[in-house]
Design a protein around this motif. Structure first.
Motif, PDB file in Angstrom:
ATOM      1  N   LYS A   4       0.844  -1.195   0.000  1.00 27.22           N
ATOM      2  CA  LYS A   4       0.000   0.000   0.000  1.00 27.22           C
ATOM      3  C   LYS A   4       0.876   1.241   0.000  1.00 27.22           C
ATOM      4  O   LYS A   4       2.037   1.191   0.395  1.00 27.22           O
ATOM      5  N   GLY A   5       0.267   2.345  -0.388  1.00 23.45           N
ATOM      6  CA  GLY A   5       0.935   3.635  -0.297  1.00 23.45           C
ATOM      7  C   GLY A   5      -0.110   4.727  -0.310  1.00 23.45           C
ATOM      8  O   GLY A   5      -1.228   4.527  -0.779  1.00 23.45           O
ATOM      9  N   LEU A   6       0.247   5.877   0.240  1.00 24.51           N
ATOM     10  CA  LEU A   6      -0.665   7.018   0.169  1.00 24.51           C
ATOM     11  C   LEU A   6       0.112   8.306   0.295  1.00 24.51           C
ATOM     12  O   LEU A   6       1.199   8.342   0.863  1.00 24.51           O
ATOM     13  N   ILE A   7      -0.481   9.363  -0.259  1.00 32.02           N
ATOM     14  CA  ILE A   7       0.112  10.693  -0.181  1.00 32.02           C
ATOM     15  C   ILE A   7      -1.013  11.713  -0.302  1.00 32.02           C
ATOM     16  O   ILE A   7      -1.991  11.471  -1.004  1.00 32.02           O
ATOM     17  N   ASP A   8      -0.878  12.808   0.425  1.00 30.59           N
ATOM     18  CA  ASP A   8      -1.822  13.915   0.313  1.00 30.59           C
ATOM     19  C   ASP A   8      -1.203  14.987  -0.569  1.00 30.59           C
ATOM     20  O   ASP A   8      -0.036  15.363  -0.371  1.00 30.59           O
ATOM     21  N   SER A  97     -10.423  18.223   0.838  1.00 29.32           N
ATOM     22  CA  SER A  97     -10.921  19.595   0.910  1.00 29.32           C
ATOM     23  C   SER A  97     -10.965  20.099  -0.539  1.00 29.32           C
ATOM     24  O   SER A  97     -10.527  19.384  -1.446  1.00 29.32           O
ATOM     25  N   PRO A  98     -11.464  21.294  -0.763  1.00 26.12           N
ATOM     26  CA  PRO A  98     -11.474  21.802  -2.142  1.00 26.12           C
ATOM     27  C   PRO A  98     -10.076  21.930  -2.763  1.00 26.12           C
ATOM     28  O   PRO A  98      -9.950  21.975  -3.985  1.00 26.12           O
ATOM     29  N   THR A  99      -9.026  21.935  -1.923  1.00 23.56           N
ATOM     30  CA  THR A  99      -7.669  22.108  -2.449  1.00 23.56           C
ATOM     31  C   THR A  99      -6.710  20.998  -2.037  1.00 23.56           C
ATOM     32  O   THR A  99      -5.499  21.140  -2.204  1.00 23.56           O
ATOM     33  N   LYS A 100      -7.228  19.881  -1.529  1.00 22.60           N
ATOM     34  CA  LYS A 100      -6.353  18.784  -1.085  1.00 22.60           C
ATOM     35  C   LYS A 100      -6.960  17.441  -1.461  1.00 22.60           C
ATOM     36  O   LYS A 100      -8.147  17.212  -1.253  1.00 22.60           O
ATOM     37  N   THR A 101      -6.106  16.559  -1.993  1.00 24.79           N
ATOM     38  CA  THR A 101      -6.533  15.239  -2.455  1.00 24.79           C
ATOM     39  C   THR A 101      -5.642  14.163  -1.860  1.00 24.79           C
ATOM     40  O   THR A 101      -4.419  14.306  -1.829  1.00 24.79           O
ATOM     41  N   ARG A 102      -6.254  13.082  -1.408  1.00 24.75           N
ATOM     42  CA  ARG A 102      -5.494  11.897  -0.973  1.00 24.75           C
ATOM     43  C   ARG A 102      -5.447  10.909  -2.138  1.00 24.75           C
ATOM     44  O   ARG A 102      -6.470  10.522  -2.703  1.00 24.75           O
ATOM     45  N   TYR A 103      -4.225  10.511  -2.486  1.00 25.48           N
ATOM     46  CA  TYR A 103      -3.964   9.542  -3.551  1.00 25.48           C
ATOM     47  C   TYR A 103      -3.432   8.293  -2.856  1.00 25.48           C
ATOM     48  O   TYR A 103      -2.390   8.318  -2.227  1.00 25.48           O
ATOM     49  N   GLU A 104      -4.195   7.200  -2.947  1.00 29.77           N
ATOM     50  CA  GLU A 104      -3.813   5.933  -2.321  1.00 29.77           C
ATOM     51  C   GLU A 104      -3.641   4.856  -3.375  1.00 29.77           C
ATOM     52  O   GLU A 104      -4.361   4.836  -4.374  1.00 29.77           O
ATOM     53  N   THR A 105      -2.695   3.957  -3.121  1.00 29.49           N
ATOM     54  CA  THR A 105      -2.509   2.807  -3.993  1.00 29.49           C
ATOM     55  C   THR A 105      -2.565   1.533  -3.165  1.00 29.49           C
ATOM     56  O   THR A 105      -2.118   1.501  -2.014  1.00 29.49           O
TER      57      THR A 105
END
Length: 146
Positions: A4-8, A97-105
């Motif tokens: 797994k991995g994730l980043i904001d 949020s309107p300006t932040k996204t979490r990208y998960e794999t």
């Protein structure tokens, strides 16, 4: 073997997904990327097949990508075949949020062929997770400059 991995990312989900789904940007965050060639099916649609090429030593490494499920902007799920290993990778995008996204794999290696790939998978499983996280980190840097 699963990983797994994730980043904001400090960008809206729409922008993050637009950058993710456009293959012309793959070289911006995946070291060694050369090109992507569509082979069969409709680009970006379920069942579409592509060849993806990366620099590998003095030559090239070729992967076959098959889209299992493209539900962007929420998720993208594909399988990747190589002569030495097969894996699946699911990428999800969540608006924090309107300006932040979490990208998960979430990935899973489903087959290793050959002595060396089998030994790498057995004794160095974190190596695969580190590579996936490295590309996530690279993507964040790239996306936040856009």
């Amino acid at each position: 073997m699963k990983f797994k991995g994730l980043i904001d990312i400090d960008q809206p989900r729409e922008k993050v997904v637009a950058l993710f789904k456009d293959p012309k940007y793959l070289g911006e965050y995946q070291e060694g990327f050369i090109r992507k060639e569509y082979i069969n099916g409709l680009k970006g649609e379920n069942g579409a097949v592509s060849k993806v090429f990366y620099k590998h030593g003095k030559g090239e490494m070729e992967l076959t990508e098959t889209i299992i499920s493209n539900n962007l902007p929420e998720s993208f799920y594909a399988s990747y075949q190589h002569k030495h290993m097969d894996n699946t990778l699911k990428s999800t995008f969540t608006s924090l949020s309107p300006t932040k996204t979490r990208y998960e794999t979430q990935g899973e290696y489903t087959a290793f062929r050959g002595f060396i790939p089998k030994m790498l998978g057995l004794f160095f499983p974190k190596m695969f997770e580190k590579q996936a996280q490295k590309w996530l980190n690279n993507f964040k840097v790239f996306a936040e400059k856009q």
